[in-house]
Design an enzyme around this catalytic site. Structure first.
Site, PDB file in Angstrom:
ATOM      1  CB  SER A 138      -8.212  41.647   8.796  1.00  0.00           C
ATOM      2  OG  SER A 138      -7.054  41.894   9.548  1.00  0.00           O
ATOM      3  CE1 TYR A 162      -9.722  36.769  11.818  1.00  0.00           C
ATOM      4  CE2 TYR A 162      -7.616  37.897  11.638  1.00  0.00           C
ATOM      5  CZ  TYR A 162      -8.994  37.933  11.690  1.00  0.00           C
ATOM      6  OH  TYR A 162      -9.648  39.148  11.604  1.00  0.00           O
ATOM      7  CE  LYS A 166     -11.989  38.682   8.548  1.00  0.00           C
ATOM      8  NZ  LYS A 166     -13.308  38.406   9.203  1.00  0.00           N
TER       9      LYS A 166
HETATM   10  P1  NAD Z   1     -15.630  40.060  18.168  1.00  0.00           P
HETATM   11  O1  NAD Z   1     -15.129  38.714  18.511  1.00  0.00           O
HETATM   12  O2  NAD Z   1     -15.793  41.051  19.258  1.00  0.00           O
HETATM   13  O3  NAD Z   1     -17.042  39.952  17.412  1.00  0.00           O
HETATM   14  C1  NAD Z   1     -17.348  38.890  16.546  1.00  0.00           C
HETATM   15  C2  NAD Z   1     -18.749  38.423  16.902  1.00  0.00           C
HETATM   16  O4  NAD Z   1     -19.095  37.337  16.035  1.00  0.00           O
HETATM   17  C3  NAD Z   1     -18.880  37.919  18.335  1.00  0.00           C
HETATM   18  O5  NAD Z   1     -19.965  38.571  18.959  1.00  0.00           O
HETATM   19  C4  NAD Z   1     -19.161  36.415  18.193  1.00  0.00           C
HETATM   20  O6  NAD Z   1     -19.996  35.933  19.211  1.00  0.00           O
HETATM   21  C5  NAD Z   1     -19.794  36.367  16.812  1.00  0.00           C
HETATM   22  N1  NAD Z   1     -19.637  35.085  16.110  1.00  0.00           N
HETATM   23  C6  NAD Z   1     -18.496  34.395  15.877  1.00  0.00           C
HETATM   24  N2  NAD Z   1     -18.766  33.273  15.187  1.00  0.00           N
HETATM   25  C7  NAD Z   1     -20.109  33.242  14.995  1.00  0.00           C
HETATM   26  C8  NAD Z   1     -20.986  32.338  14.363  1.00  0.00           C
HETATM   27  N3  NAD Z   1     -20.566  31.186  13.821  1.00  0.00           N
HETATM   28  N4  NAD Z   1     -22.310  32.624  14.337  1.00  0.00           N
HETATM   29  C9  NAD Z   1     -22.779  33.762  14.901  1.00  0.00           C
HETATM   30  N5  NAD Z   1     -21.990  34.652  15.517  1.00  0.00           N
HETATM   31  C10 NAD Z   1     -20.667  34.395  15.564  1.00  0.00           C
HETATM   32  O7  NAD Z   1     -14.683  40.636  17.010  1.00  0.00           O
HETATM   33  P2  NAD Z   1     -14.574  42.111  16.438  1.00  0.00           P
HETATM   34  O8  NAD Z   1     -13.283  42.689  16.893  1.00  0.00           O
HETATM   35  O9  NAD Z   1     -15.822  42.847  16.642  1.00  0.00           O
HETATM   36  O10 NAD Z   1     -14.379  41.759  14.895  1.00  0.00           O
HETATM   37  C11 NAD Z   1     -15.462  41.772  13.998  1.00  0.00           C
HETATM   38  C12 NAD Z   1     -14.968  41.374  12.626  1.00  0.00           C
HETATM   39  O11 NAD Z   1     -13.926  42.266  12.225  1.00  0.00           O
HETATM   40  C13 NAD Z   1     -14.377  39.966  12.557  1.00  0.00           C
HETATM   41  O12 NAD Z   1     -14.801  39.369  11.356  1.00  0.00           O
HETATM   42  C14 NAD Z   1     -12.879  40.203  12.525  1.00  0.00           C
HETATM   43  O13 NAD Z   1     -12.224  39.192  11.793  1.00  0.00           O
HETATM   44  C15 NAD Z   1     -12.796  41.531  11.804  1.00  0.00           C
HETATM   45  N6  NAD Z   1     -11.608  42.306  12.156  1.00  0.00           N
HETATM   46  C16 NAD Z   1     -11.372  42.619  13.464  1.00  0.00           C
HETATM   47  C17 NAD Z   1     -10.226  43.339  13.800  1.00  0.00           C
HETATM   48  C18 NAD Z   1      -9.916  43.668  15.225  1.00  0.00           C
HETATM   49  O14 NAD Z   1      -8.743  43.939  15.530  1.00  0.00           O
HETATM   50  N7  NAD Z   1     -10.868  43.694  16.127  1.00  0.00           N
HETATM   51  C19 NAD Z   1      -9.339  43.749  12.785  1.00  0.00           C
HETATM   52  C20 NAD Z   1      -9.636  43.415  11.469  1.00  0.00           C
HETATM   53  C21 NAD Z   1     -10.772  42.687  11.164  1.00  0.00           C
HETATM   54  C1  WQD Z   2       0.194  45.602  17.892  1.00  0.00           C
HETATM   55  C2  WQD Z   2       1.669  45.777  18.187  1.00  0.00           C
HETATM   56  C3  WQD Z   2       2.781  43.724  18.744  1.00  0.00           C
HETATM   57  C4  WQD Z   2       0.787  43.002  22.543  1.00  0.00           C
HETATM   58  C5  WQD Z   2      -3.892  42.052  15.321  1.00  0.00           C
HETATM   59  C6  WQD Z   2      -4.173  40.912  14.398  1.00  0.00           C
HETATM   60  C7  WQD Z   2      -4.713  41.432  13.092  1.00  0.00           C
HETATM   61  C8  WQD Z   2      -5.911  42.358  13.318  1.00  0.00           C
HETATM   62  C9  WQD Z   2      -5.604  43.424  14.313  1.00  0.00           C
HETATM   63  C10 WQD Z   2      -7.929  41.083  13.126  1.00  0.00           C
HETATM   64  C11 WQD Z   2       2.526  44.683  17.569  1.00  0.00           C
HETATM   65  C12 WQD Z   2       2.809  44.681  19.908  1.00  0.00           C
HETATM   66  C13 WQD Z   2       1.180  43.544  21.345  1.00  0.00           C
HETATM   67  C14 WQD Z   2       1.713  43.016  23.637  1.00  0.00           C
HETATM   68  C15 WQD Z   2       3.324  44.120  22.246  1.00  0.00           C
HETATM   69  N1  WQD Z   2      -7.030  41.638  13.844  1.00  0.00           N
HETATM   70  N2  WQD Z   2       2.419  44.098  21.200  1.00  0.00           N
HETATM   71  N3  WQD Z   2       2.942  43.578  23.436  1.00  0.00           N
HETATM   72  O1  WQD Z   2      -0.793  42.028  15.810  1.00  0.00           O
HETATM   73  O2  WQD Z   2      -0.916  44.310  14.699  1.00  0.00           O
HETATM   74  O3  WQD Z   2      -2.902  42.880  14.734  1.00  0.00           O
HETATM   75  O4  WQD Z   2      -5.083  42.833  15.518  1.00  0.00           O
HETATM   76  O5  WQD Z   2      -7.985  41.019  11.921  1.00  0.00           O
HETATM   77  O6  WQD Z   2      -5.056  40.326  12.351  1.00  0.00           O
HETATM   78  O7  WQD Z   2      -2.965  40.210  14.180  1.00  0.00           O
HETATM   79  O8  WQD Z   2      -2.188  43.903  16.824  1.00  0.00           O
HETATM   80  O9  WQD Z   2      -2.534  44.802  19.047  1.00  0.00           O
HETATM   81  O10 WQD Z   2      -1.744  42.411  18.805  1.00  0.00           O
HETATM   82  O11 WQD Z   2      -0.186  44.280  18.253  1.00  0.00           O
HETATM   83  O12 WQD Z   2       4.439  44.616  22.108  1.00  0.00           O
HETATM   84  O13 WQD Z   2       1.427  42.516  24.725  1.00  0.00           O
HETATM   85  O14 WQD Z   2       1.855  45.680  19.604  1.00  0.00           O
HETATM   86  O15 WQD Z   2       3.988  43.021  18.647  1.00  0.00           O
HETATM   87  O16 WQD Z   2       3.735  45.263  17.169  1.00  0.00           O
HETATM   88  P1  WQD Z   2      -1.565  43.225  15.485  1.00  0.00           P
HETATM   89  P2  WQD Z   2      -1.731  43.811  18.302  1.00  0.00           P
END
Ligand code: NAD
Ligand code: WQD
Length: 355
Positions: A138, A162, A166
């Site tokens: 991330s 978190y 990562k």
């Molecule tokens: P999500 O929560 O929708 O999916 C994660 C999945 O992992 C879920 O289905 C959950 O049930 C499963 N899971 C969690 N812990 C587990 C375990 N111990 N054993 C088996 N399954 C498990 O999240 P997502 O948005 O699809 O994110 C997927 C990956 O991408 C994550 O690693 C997250 O950190 C990373 N990521 C997400 C975002 C985002 O904004 N969505 C941004 C950057 C990185």
């Molecule tokens: C985006 C912008 C908020 C909600 C998060 C995780 C990051 C990654 C992606 C997993 C920011 C603003 C938000 C609201 C708002 N996930 N906002 N009102 O924080 O950039 O990233 O998701 O790895 O780790 O931190 O995403 O969508 O929460 O926020 O004004 O109700 O929207 O302040 O500027 P963020 P976000």
């Protein structure tokens, strides 16, 4: 590339029932890979697996297994051993907990689930000589970077438990890859948004969404009354936070591109890091406008204070992925909004039975 015939490479997808993993599983199946999903469904729904199969017109092997359950995971790997060799071509590791705020309240839960879960997975992989890995990292690992756009060499300084999970997992992958000749790709996603263009697959946040786009979608559908803009005094063009939003389908194509480069750009012993972003950023106010415009709905909002832990700007330099993975994000902001809205408006309750 479209793979055909019975020699389809098998990809083991952890977290494949979740938001990004489910979309990616459809793309893998449609590109001719076989898919086995390991997910404990702690943050997802069994219905997502059915949708994946319906959209792709093919079956997946689904294993409801927790990564922390070493015996169960070992049994999954053992199932794919044939003549002393694993049929698993590569693992894409999405599984993990991802709520930034919750990770500050319950750091041990996050370290246990994300780090211990990954360690158990990697040990299983090594035991079965599965040495190709694509990992979901991330942009949060960068914290507040000193310059923009952010390239992969920028210093890392995550500001939540978190984010630290990562980053620690990235380090574990680097050490493991070097020592055991793995070929690994670490993908640092910026802000994934949107949904499958069919409207049949999308994000289903638990409770009130933490993230901007799912929150906007729930305001538009009338589940929430208005959105608060977190902070208006950032050093950005209108004072609100600026992010690099990327369509989930573009993100999925990034994973397919990474899989193809395992063995070419990414050689044994190598853990290569790539940013997956568009290189274009939008502020919160611009996102509200764009979503309102794309969905023809009114989005009531009020201005509020900063959210603790937020940074002003997160903007990717995606050039390394553009050049080395031959991948580029294609969907624009309007498409992100329209696809999210198709999912939200046709499935107001996501995967819950009442939708
Ligand atoms: P999500 O929560 O929708 O999916 C994660 C999945 O992992 C879920 O289905 C959950 O049930 C499963 N899971 C969690 N812990 C587990 C375990 N111990 N054993 C088996 N399954 C498990 O999240 P997502 O948005 O699809 O994110 C997927 C990956 O991408 C994550 O690693 C997250 O950190 C990373 N990521 C997400 C975002 C985002 O904004 N969505 C941004 C950057 C990185
Ligand atoms: C985006 C912008 C908020 C909600 C998060 C995780 C990051 C990654 C992606 C997993 C920011 C603003 C938000 C609201 C708002 N996930 N906002 N009102 O924080 O950039 O990233 O998701 O790895 O780790 O931190 O995403 O969508 O929460 O926020 O004004 O109700 O929207 O302040 O500027 P963020 P976000």
């Amino acid at each position: 590339m479209m793979l055909t015939g019975q020699d389809r490479p098998l990809i083991l997808v952890t977290g494949g029932a979740g938001y990004i993993g489910s979309h990616c599983s459809v793309e893998l199946l449609q590109s001719g890979y076989d898919v086995a999903i390991v997910d404990n469904l702690c943050n997802s729904f069994r219905a997502a697996i059915t949708r994946i199969e319906e959209l792709a017109g093919r079956k997946v092997d689904f294993h409801q297994v927790d990564l922390l359950d070493e015996l169960a995971l070992e049994a999954v790997f053992a199932q794919y051993d044939e003549d002393g060799k694993s049929k698993i071509h590569a693992v894409i590791h999405f599984a993990g907990l991802k709520a930034v705020g919750e990770s500050s309240q319950e750091p041990l839960k996050y370290y246990q689930n994300n780090i211990t879960g990954s360690l158990i997975l990697f040990q299983c992989m090594e035991r079965h000589s599965v040495r190709r890995l694509v990992y979901s990292s991330s942009a949060t690992v960068y914290g507040e970077p000193p310059t923009y756009p952010i390239h992969e060499e920028c210093p890392t300084s995550p500001n939540s438990p978190y984010g630290r999970t990562k980053l620690f997992i990235e380090r574990i992958i680097e050490d493991t890859s070097r020592t055991h000749s793995w070929q690994s790709v670490i993908l640092r996603y910026f802000n994934p948004v949107g949904a499958h263009p069919s409207g049949e697959l999308g994000e289903h946040p638990q409770g009130i969404p933490n993230n901007l786009m799912p929150y906007l979608a729930q305001v538009a559908i009338g589940k929430l009354s208005s959105i608060t803009v977190f902070g208006t005094d950032y050093f950005t063009r209108d004072g609100t936070g600026l992010r690099d939003y990327i369509h989930v389908m573009d993100l999925c194509r990034g994973h397919l591109a990474a899989l193809l480069e395992l063995g070419t750009v990414v050689t044994p012993g190598c853990a290569e890091i790539f940013n997956l972003g568009t290189g274009t950023g939008y502020t919160v106010l611009e996102m509200i406008d764009a979503f309102s415009e794309a969905t023809k709905t009114d989005i009531p909002f009020q201005l509020g204070p900063r959210r603790p832990g937020d940074v002003a700007t997160l903007l990717a330099d995606p050039i390394k992925a553009n050049e080395q993975l031959k991948w580029r994000a294609e969907y624009n902001l309007n498409r992100m909004c329209v696809d999210l809205w198709r999912w939200q408006s046709t499935h107001p309750n996501g995967f819950s039975k009442s939708s």
